[in-house]
Design a protein around this motif. Structure first.
Motif, PDB file in Angstrom:
ATOM      1  N   ILE A   1       0.850  -1.184   0.000  1.00  0.00           N
ATOM      2  CA  ILE A   1       0.000   0.000   0.000  1.00  0.00           C
ATOM      3  C   ILE A   1       0.889   1.239   0.000  1.00  0.00           C
ATOM      4  O   ILE A   1       1.711   1.428   0.892  1.00  0.00           O
ATOM      5  CB  ILE A   1      -0.936   0.041   1.223  1.00  0.00           C
ATOM      6  N   LEU A   2       0.748   2.057  -1.036  1.00  0.00           N
ATOM      7  CA  LEU A   2       1.523   3.287  -1.136  1.00  0.00           C
ATOM      8  C   LEU A   2       0.653   4.474  -0.750  1.00  0.00           C
ATOM      9  O   LEU A   2      -0.451   4.638  -1.275  1.00  0.00           O
ATOM     10  CB  LEU A   2       2.055   3.465  -2.568  1.00  0.00           C
ATOM     11  N   TYR A   3       1.146   5.264   0.175  1.00  0.00           N
ATOM     12  CA  TYR A   3       0.389   6.412   0.667  1.00  0.00           C
ATOM     13  C   TYR A   3       0.879   7.693  -0.015  1.00  0.00           C
ATOM     14  O   TYR A   3       2.066   7.998  -0.017  1.00  0.00           O
ATOM     15  CB  TYR A   3       0.559   6.544   2.184  1.00  0.00           C
ATOM     16  N   PHE A   4      -0.063   8.422  -0.598  1.00  0.00           N
ATOM     17  CA  PHE A   4       0.253   9.691  -1.251  1.00  0.00           C
ATOM     18  C   PHE A   4      -0.631  10.797  -0.675  1.00  0.00           C
ATOM     19  O   PHE A   4      -1.539  11.304  -1.331  1.00  0.00           O
ATOM     20  CB  PHE A   4       0.048   9.603  -2.770  1.00  0.00           C
ATOM     21  N   GLY A   5      -0.370  11.129   0.561  1.00  0.00           N
ATOM     22  CA  GLY A   5      -1.125  12.211   1.187  1.00  0.00           C
ATOM     23  C   GLY A   5      -2.594  11.869   1.385  1.00  0.00           C
ATOM     24  O   GLY A   5      -2.962  11.160   2.313  1.00  0.00           O
TER      25      GLY A   5
ATOM     26  N   PHE B   1      -4.587  10.120  -0.690  1.00  0.00           N
ATOM     27  CA  PHE B   1      -5.088   8.882  -1.292  1.00  0.00           C
ATOM     28  C   PHE B   1      -4.003   7.802  -1.225  1.00  0.00           C
ATOM     29  O   PHE B   1      -2.823   8.087  -1.011  1.00  0.00           O
ATOM     30  CB  PHE B   1      -5.504   9.118  -2.748  1.00  0.00           C
ATOM     31  N   THR B   2      -4.446   6.565  -1.371  1.00  0.00           N
ATOM     32  CA  THR B   2      -3.537   5.425  -1.314  1.00  0.00           C
ATOM     33  C   THR B   2      -3.706   4.569  -2.567  1.00  0.00           C
ATOM     34  O   THR B   2      -4.764   4.575  -3.199  1.00  0.00           O
ATOM     35  CB  THR B   2      -3.807   4.550  -0.078  1.00  0.00           C
ATOM     36  N   ILE B   3      -2.656   3.855  -2.910  1.00  0.00           N
ATOM     37  CA  ILE B   3      -2.678   2.960  -4.068  1.00  0.00           C
ATOM     38  C   ILE B   3      -2.160   1.593  -3.641  1.00  0.00           C
ATOM     39  O   ILE B   3      -1.110   1.489  -2.991  1.00  0.00           O
ATOM     40  CB  ILE B   3      -1.811   3.497  -5.223  1.00  0.00           C
ATOM     41  N   SER B   4      -2.891   0.551  -3.998  1.00  0.00           N
ATOM     42  CA  SER B   4      -2.454  -0.815  -3.722  1.00  0.00           C
ATOM     43  C   SER B   4      -1.714  -1.337  -4.951  1.00  0.00           C
ATOM     44  O   SER B   4      -2.259  -1.343  -6.060  1.00  0.00           O
ATOM     45  CB  SER B   4      -3.661  -1.718  -3.412  1.00  0.00           C
ATOM     46  N   VAL B   5      -0.478  -1.746  -4.765  1.00  0.00           N
ATOM     47  CA  VAL B   5       0.358  -2.218  -5.865  1.00  0.00           C
ATOM     48  C   VAL B   5       0.563  -3.720  -5.739  1.00  0.00           C
ATOM     49  O   VAL B   5       1.066  -4.203  -4.718  1.00  0.00           O
ATOM     50  CB  VAL B   5       1.725  -1.503  -5.874  1.00  0.00           C
ATOM     51  N   ASP B   6       0.172  -4.474  -6.771  1.00  0.00           N
ATOM     52  CA  ASP B   6       0.366  -5.925  -6.795  1.00  0.00           C
ATOM     53  C   ASP B   6       1.724  -6.216  -7.435  1.00  0.00           C
ATOM     54  O   ASP B   6       1.853  -6.297  -8.650  1.00  0.00           O
ATOM     55  CB  ASP B   6      -0.758  -6.594  -7.597  1.00  0.00           C
ATOM     56  N   LEU B   7       2.746  -6.348  -6.609  1.00  0.00           N
ATOM     57  CA  LEU B   7       4.102  -6.540  -7.117  1.00  0.00           C
ATOM     58  C   LEU B   7       4.264  -7.890  -7.818  1.00  0.00           C
ATOM     59  O   LEU B   7       5.078  -8.020  -8.732  1.00  0.00           O
ATOM     60  CB  LEU B   7       5.114  -6.429  -5.975  1.00  0.00           C
ATOM     61  N   HIS B   8       3.470  -8.876  -7.399  1.00  0.00           N
ATOM     62  CA  HIS B   8       3.581 -10.196  -8.021  1.00  0.00           C
ATOM     63  C   HIS B   8       3.188 -10.146  -9.498  1.00  0.00           C
ATOM     64  O   HIS B   8       3.924 -10.633 -10.365  1.00  0.00           O
ATOM     65  CB  HIS B   8       2.695 -11.202  -7.280  1.00  0.00           C
ATOM     66  N   GLN B   9       2.043  -9.556  -9.784  1.00  0.00           N
ATOM     67  CA  GLN B   9       1.580  -9.476 -11.169  1.00  0.00           C
ATOM     68  C   GLN B   9       2.497  -8.593 -12.012  1.00  0.00           C
ATOM     69  O   GLN B   9       2.792  -8.896 -13.170  1.00  0.00           O
ATOM     70  CB  GLN B   9       0.145  -8.936 -11.207  1.00  0.00           C
ATOM     71  N   ALA B  10       2.977  -7.499 -11.423  1.00  0.00           N
ATOM     72  CA  ALA B  10       3.901  -6.623 -12.142  1.00  0.00           C
ATOM     73  C   ALA B  10       5.206  -7.357 -12.450  1.00  0.00           C
ATOM     74  O   ALA B  10       5.758  -7.235 -13.554  1.00  0.00           O
ATOM     75  CB  ALA B  10       4.187  -5.377 -11.311  1.00  0.00           C
TER      76      ALA B  10
END
Length: 201
Positions: free
Chosen positions: A147-151, A153-162
């Motif tokens: 989970i990346l926090y940008f003030g 809002f947040t973004i969930s990044v699926d590192l496995h699929q990437a």
């Protein structure tokens, strides 16, 4: 040979080999924290790979042992991690078989070429393959969603699929560069450039 082989670039290469079991043990920790540290050790290994080559060229410390150890260390760490990723169901077995088969085939062709006095320069595709492969393996080692926090809002990044996507792309480049190398090998002419080849293919 001994006096010219004991130098910083070669020691960095040996250090990279010693990092392999550390990365594997950390991956098998099977927790986000352990995989994070596995990724950090792997990233450090990538840095030493770039650093030892740069130092060898800058300080004119290129040795016969270094020419043997450097590509060997690269292949050992990549193959070891790929096998573990298959065991952990993070990468499909058929994809790993294709990658390893390509590497063994090109390595064999290189050995034959050197024995016959052939000098075949590495193509751009091989370098692109290596870049996508390194980054893809790093993401697959990290594996877990982050989970990346940008003030606000947040973004969930699926590192496995990437990571899988990058590994597929690297295989495409690997096959294309392999075909290019095979064509160059079959159509080699002594009058071709004898410039030194890069070990990354």
């Amino acid at each position: 040979m001994r006096s010219t082989s004991i130098n910083v670039p070669n020691l960095l290469t040996v250090l990279r080999v010693l990092m392999i079991p550390i990365v594997l043990v950390l991956i098998y920790g099977l927790t986000p924290k352990m995989c994070f540290w596995a990724g950090m050790v792997y990233a450090l290994a990538i840095i030493t790979d770039a650093l030892d080559g740069w130092l060898a060229r800058k300080q004119n410390l290129i040795s016969l042992l270094g020419k043997f150890l450097d590509p060997l260390a690269d292949k050992l760490i990549v193959m070891a991690i790929l096998v573990v990723l298959v065991d952990l169901a993070r990468a499909p077995a058929w994809l790993v078989v294709v990658i390893i088969a390509r590497e063994l085939t090109i390595s064999t062709l290189r050995s034959v070429a050197v024995g016959q006095g052939m000098v075949i320069a590495a193509g751009r595709g091989g370098k692109d393959k290596t870049a996508f492969q390194m980054l893809g393996l790093l993401l697959l080692i990290l594996h877990y969603p982050y989970i990346l926090y940008f003030g606000f809002f947040t973004i969930s990044v699926d590192l496995h699929q990437a990571g899988l996507l990058l590994l597929y792309i690297s295989v495409a480049f690997a096959l294309m560069s392999g075909i290019e190398y095979l064509r160059a090998f079959v159509g080699y002419r002594p009058s071709q450039s004898t410039a030194a080849t890069d070990h990354v293919m």
